[in-house]
Design a protein around this motif. Structure first.
Motif, short mmCIF file in Angstrom:
data_model
loop_
_atom_site.label_atom_id
_atom_site.label_comp_id
_atom_site.label_asym_id
_atom_site.label_seq_id
_atom_site.Cartn_x
_atom_site.Cartn_y
_atom_site.Cartn_z
N THR A 178 0.88 -1.30 0.02
CA THR A 178 -0.02 -0.22 0.04
C THR A 178 0.89 1.32 0.00
O THR A 178 1.92 1.33 0.74
N CYS A 179 0.42 2.19 -0.75
CA CYS A 179 1.30 3.43 -0.82
C CYS A 179 1.36 4.11 0.42
O CYS A 179 0.18 4.35 0.89
N PRO A 180 2.65 4.28 0.81
CA PRO A 180 2.63 5.19 2.40
C PRO A 180 2.04 6.58 2.30
O PRO A 180 1.65 7.02 3.23
N GLN A 181 2.26 7.26 1.05
CA GLN A 181 1.67 8.72 0.94
C GLN A 181 0.11 8.71 0.66
O GLN A 181 -0.49 9.42 1.61
N CYS A 182 -0.44 7.86 -0.05
CA CYS A 182 -2.00 7.99 -0.22
C CYS A 182 -2.90 7.00 0.70
O CYS A 182 -4.00 7.10 0.72
N HIS A 183 -2.02 6.07 1.15
CA HIS A 183 -2.65 4.99 2.02
C HIS A 183 -3.59 3.97 1.35
O HIS A 183 -4.63 3.84 1.57
N VAL A 204 -3.57 13.57 -7.93
CA VAL A 204 -3.35 12.19 -8.33
C VAL A 204 -1.95 12.02 -7.30
O VAL A 204 -1.03 12.80 -7.35
N CYS A 205 -1.80 10.93 -6.64
CA CYS A 205 -0.74 10.77 -5.55
C CYS A 205 0.51 10.75 -6.50
O CYS A 205 0.69 9.81 -7.48
N PRO A 206 1.45 11.42 -6.22
CA PRO A 206 2.80 11.46 -7.13
C PRO A 206 3.66 10.22 -6.73
O PRO A 206 4.56 9.89 -7.50
N THR A 207 3.47 9.72 -5.47
CA THR A 207 4.48 8.50 -5.41
C THR A 207 3.75 7.26 -6.04
O THR A 207 4.72 6.34 -6.69
N CYS A 208 2.52 6.99 -5.98
CA CYS A 208 2.07 5.78 -6.86
C CYS A 208 1.53 6.06 -8.27
O CYS A 208 0.95 5.22 -8.75
N GLN A 209 1.26 7.43 -8.68
CA GLN A 209 0.66 7.87 -9.74
C GLN A 209 -0.95 7.36 -9.78
O GLN A 209 -1.36 6.85 -11.14
ZN LIG Z 1 -0.01 6.77 -3.46
#
Ligand SMILES: [Zn+2]
Ligand SMILES: [Zn+2]
Length: 385
Positions: free
Chosen positions: A170-175, A196-201
Protein backbone atom coordinates in the motif's frame (compact mmCIF):
# COMPACT_ATOMS: atom_id res chain seq x y z
CA UNK A 1 2.20 31.70 -18.32
CA UNK A 2 -0.59 34.16 -18.85
CA UNK A 3 -3.88 32.29 -19.07
CA UNK A 4 -6.03 32.89 -22.10
CA UNK A 5 -9.61 33.93 -21.64
CA UNK A 6 -11.72 30.79 -21.14
CA UNK A 7 -14.38 31.94 -23.59
CA UNK A 8 -11.69 32.56 -26.15
CA UNK A 9 -10.18 29.13 -25.49
CA UNK A 10 -13.49 27.44 -26.31
CA UNK A 11 -14.25 29.92 -29.10
CA UNK A 12 -17.65 30.94 -27.68
CA UNK A 13 -19.32 34.23 -26.87
CA UNK A 14 -19.54 35.48 -23.28
CA UNK A 15 -23.29 34.95 -23.60
CA UNK A 16 -22.96 31.33 -24.75
CA UNK A 17 -25.52 28.87 -23.37
CA UNK A 18 -24.50 25.82 -21.38
CA UNK A 19 -25.23 23.72 -24.40
CA UNK A 20 -23.02 25.82 -26.67
CA UNK A 21 -20.21 25.56 -24.16
CA UNK A 22 -20.58 21.83 -23.91
CA UNK A 23 -20.60 21.43 -27.66
CA UNK A 24 -17.60 23.69 -28.14
CA UNK A 25 -15.62 21.82 -25.53
CA UNK A 26 -16.50 18.44 -26.94
CA UNK A 27 -15.33 19.54 -30.38
CA UNK A 28 -12.00 20.75 -29.05
CA UNK A 29 -11.48 17.75 -26.83
CA UNK A 30 -11.97 15.45 -29.77
CA UNK A 31 -9.73 17.51 -32.02
CA UNK A 32 -6.85 17.71 -29.57
CA UNK A 33 -7.32 14.31 -28.04
CA UNK A 34 -3.89 12.78 -27.31
CA UNK A 35 -4.92 9.59 -29.01
CA UNK A 36 -5.27 11.49 -32.24
CA UNK A 37 -2.16 13.54 -31.73
CA UNK A 38 0.36 11.15 -30.24
CA UNK A 39 3.44 12.90 -28.90
CA UNK A 40 2.13 16.34 -29.88
CA UNK A 41 2.82 18.57 -26.89
CA UNK A 42 0.97 21.53 -28.36
CA UNK A 43 -2.19 19.47 -28.83
CA UNK A 44 -1.86 18.14 -25.31
CA UNK A 45 -1.62 21.66 -23.91
CA UNK A 46 -4.63 22.75 -25.92
CA UNK A 47 -6.51 19.72 -24.72
CA UNK A 48 -5.79 20.56 -21.11
CA UNK A 49 -6.49 24.24 -21.65
CA UNK A 50 -9.90 23.43 -23.10
CA UNK A 51 -10.65 21.07 -20.21
CA UNK A 52 -9.78 23.76 -17.72
CA UNK A 53 -11.95 26.32 -19.47
CA UNK A 54 -14.83 23.90 -19.61
CA UNK A 55 -14.45 23.01 -15.97
CA UNK A 56 -15.08 26.61 -15.07
CA UNK A 57 -17.65 27.62 -17.68
CA UNK A 58 -19.96 24.63 -17.31
CA UNK A 59 -20.34 25.27 -13.60
CA UNK A 60 -22.76 28.20 -13.07
CA UNK A 61 -21.15 29.15 -9.79
CA UNK A 62 -17.59 29.14 -11.07
CA UNK A 63 -18.63 30.83 -14.26
CA UNK A 64 -20.28 33.66 -12.35
CA UNK A 65 -17.16 34.12 -10.25
CA UNK A 66 -14.97 34.03 -13.33
CA UNK A 67 -17.14 36.60 -15.09
CA UNK A 68 -16.87 38.88 -12.08
CA UNK A 69 -13.31 38.45 -10.89
CA UNK A 70 -11.55 36.72 -13.80
CA UNK A 71 -9.16 33.83 -13.25
CA UNK A 72 -8.10 35.38 -9.91
CA UNK A 73 -11.53 34.70 -8.53
CA UNK A 74 -11.01 30.99 -9.01
CA UNK A 75 -7.78 30.45 -7.20
CA UNK A 76 -8.06 27.45 -5.04
CA UNK A 77 -11.77 27.23 -5.66
CA UNK A 78 -13.73 24.27 -6.77
CA UNK A 79 -12.99 20.59 -6.68
CA UNK A 80 -9.30 20.83 -7.17
CA UNK A 81 -9.15 21.23 -10.84
CA UNK A 82 -6.04 22.54 -12.42
CA UNK A 83 -5.79 21.19 -15.91
CA UNK A 84 -2.09 21.77 -16.08
CA UNK A 85 -1.23 19.34 -13.32
CA UNK A 86 -3.54 16.48 -14.11
CA UNK A 87 -3.01 13.51 -16.30
CA UNK A 88 -5.28 12.81 -19.21
CA UNK A 89 -7.10 10.07 -17.50
CA UNK A 90 -8.26 12.33 -14.73
CA UNK A 91 -9.63 14.71 -17.28
CA UNK A 92 -11.58 11.85 -18.80
CA UNK A 93 -12.97 10.59 -15.57
CA UNK A 94 -14.03 14.11 -14.78
CA UNK A 95 -15.86 14.64 -18.04
CA UNK A 96 -16.84 11.07 -18.66
CA UNK A 97 -20.45 12.15 -18.91
CA UNK A 98 -20.11 14.12 -22.11
CA UNK A 99 -18.04 11.44 -23.80
CA UNK A 100 -20.27 8.65 -22.63
CA UNK A 101 -17.48 7.19 -20.55
CA UNK A 102 -14.33 5.95 -22.18
CA UNK A 103 -16.09 4.10 -24.93
CA UNK A 104 -15.17 6.51 -27.70
CA UNK A 105 -11.49 6.28 -26.96
CA UNK A 106 -11.02 2.66 -26.16
CA UNK A 107 -7.78 2.57 -28.11
CA UNK A 108 -6.08 4.82 -25.64
CA UNK A 109 -3.33 2.92 -23.89
CA UNK A 110 -2.90 3.45 -20.19
CA UNK A 111 -5.51 3.42 -17.51
CA UNK A 112 -9.02 2.67 -18.46
CA UNK A 113 -12.32 1.39 -17.26
CA UNK A 114 -12.95 1.90 -13.62
CA UNK A 115 -10.83 4.84 -12.70
CA UNK A 116 -11.79 5.03 -9.08
CA UNK A 117 -8.73 5.37 -6.95
CA UNK A 118 -7.12 2.13 -5.94
CA UNK A 119 -9.06 0.15 -8.52
CA UNK A 120 -7.38 1.36 -11.64
CA UNK A 121 -6.33 -1.06 -14.23
CA UNK A 122 -3.88 -0.67 -17.06
CA UNK A 123 -4.89 -1.44 -20.58
CA UNK A 124 -2.48 -2.74 -23.21
CA UNK A 125 -2.32 -0.91 -26.50
CA UNK A 126 -3.99 -2.21 -29.64
CA UNK A 127 -2.00 -3.54 -32.55
CA UNK A 128 -2.81 -3.30 -36.20
CA UNK A 129 -1.81 -5.92 -38.72
CA UNK A 130 -2.57 -6.35 -42.41
CA UNK A 131 -3.65 -9.65 -43.85
CA UNK A 132 -3.74 -10.49 -47.53
CA UNK A 133 -6.47 -12.92 -48.44
CA UNK A 134 -7.30 -14.72 -51.64
CA UNK A 135 -10.88 -14.86 -52.89
CA UNK A 136 -10.89 -18.53 -51.88
CA UNK A 137 -9.87 -17.57 -48.30
CA UNK A 138 -12.69 -15.04 -48.24
CA UNK A 139 -15.16 -17.61 -49.52
CA UNK A 140 -14.34 -20.16 -46.86
CA UNK A 141 -13.25 -17.93 -43.99
CA UNK A 142 -9.83 -18.68 -42.61
CA UNK A 143 -7.87 -19.22 -39.47
CA UNK A 144 -4.24 -18.12 -39.65
CA UNK A 145 -1.47 -18.27 -37.13
CA UNK A 146 0.76 -15.23 -37.16
CA UNK A 147 3.88 -14.48 -35.19
CA UNK A 148 3.92 -11.04 -33.61
CA UNK A 149 6.45 -8.99 -31.73
CA UNK A 150 4.53 -7.49 -28.86
CA UNK A 151 4.44 -6.88 -25.14
CA UNK A 152 3.86 -10.12 -23.30
CA UNK A 153 3.33 -10.84 -19.62
CA UNK A 154 6.71 -11.03 -17.88
CA UNK A 155 7.52 -14.73 -17.42
CA UNK A 156 9.63 -14.09 -14.32
CA UNK A 157 6.98 -12.42 -12.17
CA UNK A 158 3.84 -13.52 -14.07
CA UNK A 159 2.96 -9.90 -14.61
CA UNK A 160 2.98 -8.79 -10.99
CA UNK A 161 6.12 -6.68 -11.45
CA UNK A 162 7.35 -7.88 -8.06
CA UNK A 163 10.59 -9.80 -7.51
CA UNK A 164 10.35 -13.34 -6.17
CA UNK A 165 7.50 -13.80 -3.72
CA UNK A 166 7.33 -10.13 -2.76
CA UNK A 167 4.07 -8.26 -3.25
CA UNK A 168 2.89 -4.76 -3.95
CA UNK A 169 2.51 -2.66 -0.87
CA UNK A 170 0.00 0.00 0.00
CA UNK A 171 1.32 3.40 -0.97
CA UNK A 172 2.61 5.14 2.15
CA UNK A 173 1.66 8.60 0.88
CA UNK A 174 -1.98 8.11 -0.08
CA UNK A 175 -2.64 4.94 1.95
CA UNK A 176 -4.12 3.24 -1.07
CA UNK A 177 -6.59 5.87 -2.23
CA UNK A 178 -4.46 7.01 -5.18
CA UNK A 179 -5.23 10.63 -4.37
CA UNK A 180 -3.79 13.19 -2.03
CA UNK A 181 -5.76 16.06 -0.53
CA UNK A 182 -4.41 19.48 0.08
CA UNK A 183 -6.11 22.14 2.14
CA UNK A 184 -5.39 25.69 1.17
CA UNK A 185 -6.38 29.05 2.48
CA UNK A 186 -7.92 31.20 -0.23
CA UNK A 187 -9.94 34.32 -0.77
CA UNK A 188 -13.08 32.23 -0.40
CA UNK A 189 -12.09 30.35 2.72
CA UNK A 190 -10.49 26.96 3.21
CA UNK A 191 -10.41 24.99 0.01
CA UNK A 192 -9.70 21.33 -0.29
CA UNK A 193 -8.10 20.13 -3.48
CA UNK A 194 -7.44 16.62 -4.59
CA UNK A 195 -4.76 15.43 -6.98
CA UNK A 196 -3.23 12.19 -8.17
CA UNK A 197 -0.77 10.80 -5.66
CA UNK A 198 2.74 11.52 -6.95
CA UNK A 199 4.25 8.47 -5.25
CA UNK A 200 2.08 5.78 -6.82
CA UNK A 201 0.67 7.76 -9.78
CA UNK A 202 -2.82 6.94 -8.61
CA UNK A 203 -2.38 3.20 -8.33
CA UNK A 204 -2.70 3.13 -4.58
CA UNK A 205 0.13 0.67 -4.23
CA UNK A 206 3.84 0.57 -4.92
CA UNK A 207 6.44 -2.07 -5.65
CA UNK A 208 9.34 -2.01 -3.23
CA UNK A 209 11.15 -4.94 -4.74
CA UNK A 210 10.84 -4.68 -8.51
CA UNK A 211 11.17 -7.71 -10.75
CA UNK A 212 14.70 -7.70 -12.22
CA UNK A 213 13.44 -8.86 -15.60
CA UNK A 214 10.69 -6.33 -16.33
CA UNK A 215 11.74 -3.62 -13.83
CA UNK A 216 8.32 -3.69 -12.24
CA UNK A 217 6.33 -3.22 -15.43
CA UNK A 218 4.96 -6.74 -15.52
CA UNK A 219 5.43 -6.86 -19.27
CA UNK A 220 8.42 -7.42 -21.55
CA UNK A 221 8.87 -7.23 -25.32
CA UNK A 222 8.51 -10.71 -26.69
CA UNK A 223 7.02 -12.83 -29.40
CA UNK A 224 3.71 -14.52 -29.55
CA UNK A 225 1.96 -16.73 -32.05
CA UNK A 226 -1.62 -15.61 -32.34
CA UNK A 227 -4.39 -17.45 -34.08
CA UNK A 228 -6.58 -15.12 -36.05
CA UNK A 229 -9.96 -16.22 -37.32
CA UNK A 230 -11.36 -14.32 -40.24
CA UNK A 231 -15.02 -14.98 -41.00
CA UNK A 232 -16.15 -15.75 -44.54
CA UNK A 233 -17.33 -12.84 -46.65
CA UNK A 234 -14.95 -10.10 -45.51
CA UNK A 235 -13.84 -7.45 -48.00
CA UNK A 236 -11.02 -5.07 -48.72
CA UNK A 237 -10.24 -2.53 -45.96
CA UNK A 238 -12.59 -4.21 -43.52
CA UNK A 239 -11.15 -4.36 -40.03
CA UNK A 240 -11.60 -7.51 -38.00
CA UNK A 241 -11.09 -6.95 -34.32
CA UNK A 242 -9.49 -9.74 -32.31
CA UNK A 243 -10.12 -8.77 -28.69
CA UNK A 244 -7.51 -9.35 -26.03
CA UNK A 245 -4.72 -10.47 -28.34
CA UNK A 246 -2.84 -7.17 -28.61
CA UNK A 247 -0.13 -5.90 -26.30
CA UNK A 248 -0.21 -7.24 -22.77
CA UNK A 249 -1.00 -4.55 -20.22
CA UNK A 250 1.26 -3.50 -17.37
CA UNK A 251 0.83 -5.55 -14.25
CA UNK A 252 -1.84 -7.95 -15.42
CA UNK A 253 -4.19 -5.30 -16.72
CA UNK A 254 -6.51 -5.75 -19.67
CA UNK A 255 -4.65 -6.68 -22.87
CA UNK A 256 -5.21 -4.63 -26.02
CA UNK A 257 -6.82 -5.90 -29.21
CA UNK A 258 -5.44 -6.81 -32.59
CA UNK A 259 -7.10 -5.06 -35.47
CA UNK A 260 -6.69 -7.02 -38.64
CA UNK A 261 -7.01 -4.96 -41.79
CA UNK A 262 -8.10 -7.05 -44.74
CA UNK A 263 -6.35 -6.75 -48.08
CA UNK A 264 -8.00 -8.59 -50.89
CA UNK A 265 -5.83 -10.23 -53.56
CA UNK A 266 -7.04 -9.89 -57.10
CA UNK A 267 -8.37 -13.14 -58.45
CA UNK A 268 -7.32 -14.39 -61.89
CA UNK A 269 -10.62 -16.13 -62.65
CA UNK A 270 -13.38 -14.19 -60.96
CA UNK A 271 -14.35 -10.60 -60.39
CA UNK A 272 -15.95 -9.77 -57.07
CA UNK A 273 -18.98 -7.50 -56.98
CA UNK A 274 -19.96 -7.20 -53.32
CA UNK A 275 -21.07 -10.74 -52.56
CA UNK A 276 -21.58 -11.74 -56.18
CA UNK A 277 -18.82 -13.46 -58.09
CA UNK A 278 -18.68 -12.65 -61.78
CA UNK A 279 -17.32 -15.10 -64.31
CA UNK A 280 -16.88 -14.19 -67.96
CA UNK A 281 -17.80 -17.14 -70.10
CA UNK A 282 -16.46 -16.99 -73.62
CA UNK A 283 -18.38 -19.15 -76.08
CA UNK A 284 -17.52 -20.02 -79.65
CA UNK A 285 -19.90 -18.93 -82.40
CA UNK A 286 -21.21 -22.49 -82.95
CA UNK A 287 -21.70 -22.99 -79.19
CA UNK A 288 -23.75 -19.80 -78.94
CA UNK A 289 -25.73 -20.65 -82.06
CA UNK A 290 -26.30 -24.36 -81.51
CA UNK A 291 -26.24 -24.56 -77.71
CA UNK A 292 -23.93 -26.72 -75.63
CA UNK A 293 -23.14 -27.97 -72.14
CA UNK A 294 -20.07 -26.25 -70.71
CA UNK A 295 -18.06 -26.67 -67.55
CA UNK A 296 -17.35 -23.50 -65.60
CA UNK A 297 -15.23 -22.94 -62.51
CA UNK A 298 -17.05 -22.14 -59.24
CA UNK A 299 -15.81 -21.21 -55.77
CA UNK A 300 -16.05 -24.86 -54.81
CA UNK A 301 -14.68 -26.51 -57.95
CA UNK A 302 -16.65 -26.90 -61.15
CA UNK A 303 -20.20 -26.88 -62.39
CA UNK A 304 -21.85 -27.85 -65.63
CA UNK A 305 -24.24 -25.41 -67.19
CA UNK A 306 -26.25 -25.76 -70.33
CA UNK A 307 -26.14 -23.11 -72.98
CA UNK A 308 -29.37 -22.79 -74.89
CA UNK A 309 -29.31 -22.60 -78.67
CA UNK A 310 -29.32 -18.97 -79.78
CA UNK A 311 -27.61 -17.53 -76.70
CA UNK A 312 -26.84 -13.84 -77.19
CA UNK A 313 -23.52 -12.39 -76.10
CA UNK A 314 -24.15 -10.30 -72.98
CA UNK A 315 -26.60 -12.80 -71.57
CA UNK A 316 -26.32 -13.24 -67.83
CA UNK A 317 -26.82 -16.56 -66.08
CA UNK A 318 -27.16 -16.63 -62.34
CA UNK A 319 -26.23 -19.54 -60.12
CA UNK A 320 -28.14 -18.52 -57.03
CA UNK A 321 -26.32 -18.72 -53.73
CA UNK A 322 -23.02 -19.73 -55.31
CA UNK A 323 -21.34 -16.42 -54.51
CA UNK A 324 -19.75 -15.27 -51.29
CA UNK A 325 -21.49 -15.77 -47.98
CA UNK A 326 -22.95 -12.68 -46.34
CA UNK A 327 -21.28 -11.33 -43.25
CA UNK A 328 -23.35 -10.43 -40.25
CA UNK A 329 -23.97 -6.73 -39.91
CA UNK A 330 -22.92 -5.84 -43.44
CA UNK A 331 -26.27 -5.98 -45.16
CA UNK A 332 -25.80 -8.28 -48.09
CA UNK A 333 -26.85 -11.89 -47.91
CA UNK A 334 -25.21 -14.71 -49.79
CA UNK A 335 -24.28 -13.69 -53.31
CA UNK A 336 -24.66 -15.44 -56.66
CA UNK A 337 -22.22 -16.73 -59.19
CA UNK A 338 -22.97 -14.51 -62.16
CA UNK A 339 -21.97 -15.89 -65.54
CA UNK A 340 -21.65 -13.27 -68.25
CA UNK A 341 -21.67 -14.69 -71.73
CA UNK A 342 -19.52 -13.34 -74.50
CA UNK A 343 -18.89 -14.86 -77.90
CA UNK A 344 -15.52 -15.28 -79.50
CA UNK A 345 -15.31 -13.90 -83.00
CA UNK A 346 -12.21 -15.14 -84.87
CA UNK A 347 -10.12 -12.39 -86.46
CA UNK A 348 -8.38 -14.34 -89.21
CA UNK A 349 -10.18 -16.78 -91.40
CA UNK A 350 -9.02 -19.09 -94.15
CA UNK A 351 -10.64 -18.48 -97.53
CA UNK A 352 -12.76 -21.61 -97.01
CA UNK A 353 -14.02 -20.31 -93.66
CA UNK A 354 -14.75 -16.96 -95.23
CA UNK A 355 -16.88 -18.65 -97.89
CA UNK A 356 -18.80 -20.53 -95.20
CA UNK A 357 -19.51 -17.37 -93.23
CA UNK A 358 -20.41 -15.43 -96.39
CA UNK A 359 -22.91 -18.11 -97.33
CA UNK A 360 -24.70 -17.35 -94.05
CA UNK A 361 -25.52 -13.84 -95.24
CA UNK A 362 -27.80 -15.41 -97.78
CA UNK A 363 -29.90 -16.83 -94.95
CA UNK A 364 -32.47 -14.39 -93.55
CA UNK A 365 -32.08 -16.05 -90.17
CA UNK A 366 -28.65 -14.56 -89.72
CA UNK A 367 -29.79 -11.01 -90.34
CA UNK A 368 -31.77 -9.40 -87.53
CA UNK A 369 -34.96 -7.67 -88.59
CA UNK A 370 -35.77 -4.19 -87.30
CA UNK A 371 -38.11 -5.56 -84.65
CA UNK A 372 -35.48 -8.10 -83.53
CA UNK A 373 -32.92 -5.33 -83.20
CA UNK A 374 -35.36 -3.55 -80.95
CA UNK A 375 -36.25 -6.48 -78.71
CA UNK A 376 -32.62 -7.56 -78.34
CA UNK A 377 -31.40 -4.10 -77.44
CA UNK A 378 -34.28 -3.90 -74.95
CA UNK A 379 -33.08 -7.17 -73.46
CA UNK A 380 -29.58 -5.79 -73.06
CA UNK A 381 -30.88 -3.03 -70.91
CA UNK A 382 -32.06 -5.54 -68.37
CA UNK A 383 -28.84 -7.58 -68.56
CA UNK A 384 -26.96 -4.70 -67.08
CA UNK A 385 -29.33 -4.05 -64.24
ZN1 LIG B 1 -0.08 6.84 -3.47
ZN1 LIG C 1 8.73 -9.26 -14.21
Amino acid sequence: MEKRDFYEVLGVEKTASDDEIKRAYKKMAIKYHPDRNPGDKVAEEKFKEAAEAYDVLHDPDKRARYDRFGAEGLNGAGAGFSGQNMDMDDIFSMFGDIFGGHAGFSGFGGFSGNSQAGQRQYRGSDMRVRMRLSLKDIYTGISKKIKLKKYVTCPECNGSGCEGHSQMETCPQCHGSGYVNKVRQSLFGMMQTQSVCPTCQGEGSIIKNKCHHCHGEGVVMGEDVVEIKIPAGVSNDMIVNVPGKGNAARRNGVPGDIQVMIEEEEDTTFIRDENDIIYNLLLSVPQAVLGDTVTIPTMEGKAKISIEPGTQPGKVLRLRGKGLPGIKGYGNGTGDLVVKVSVYIPERLTSEEKDTVKSLTESDNFTPTESLRKTISEKFKTFFD
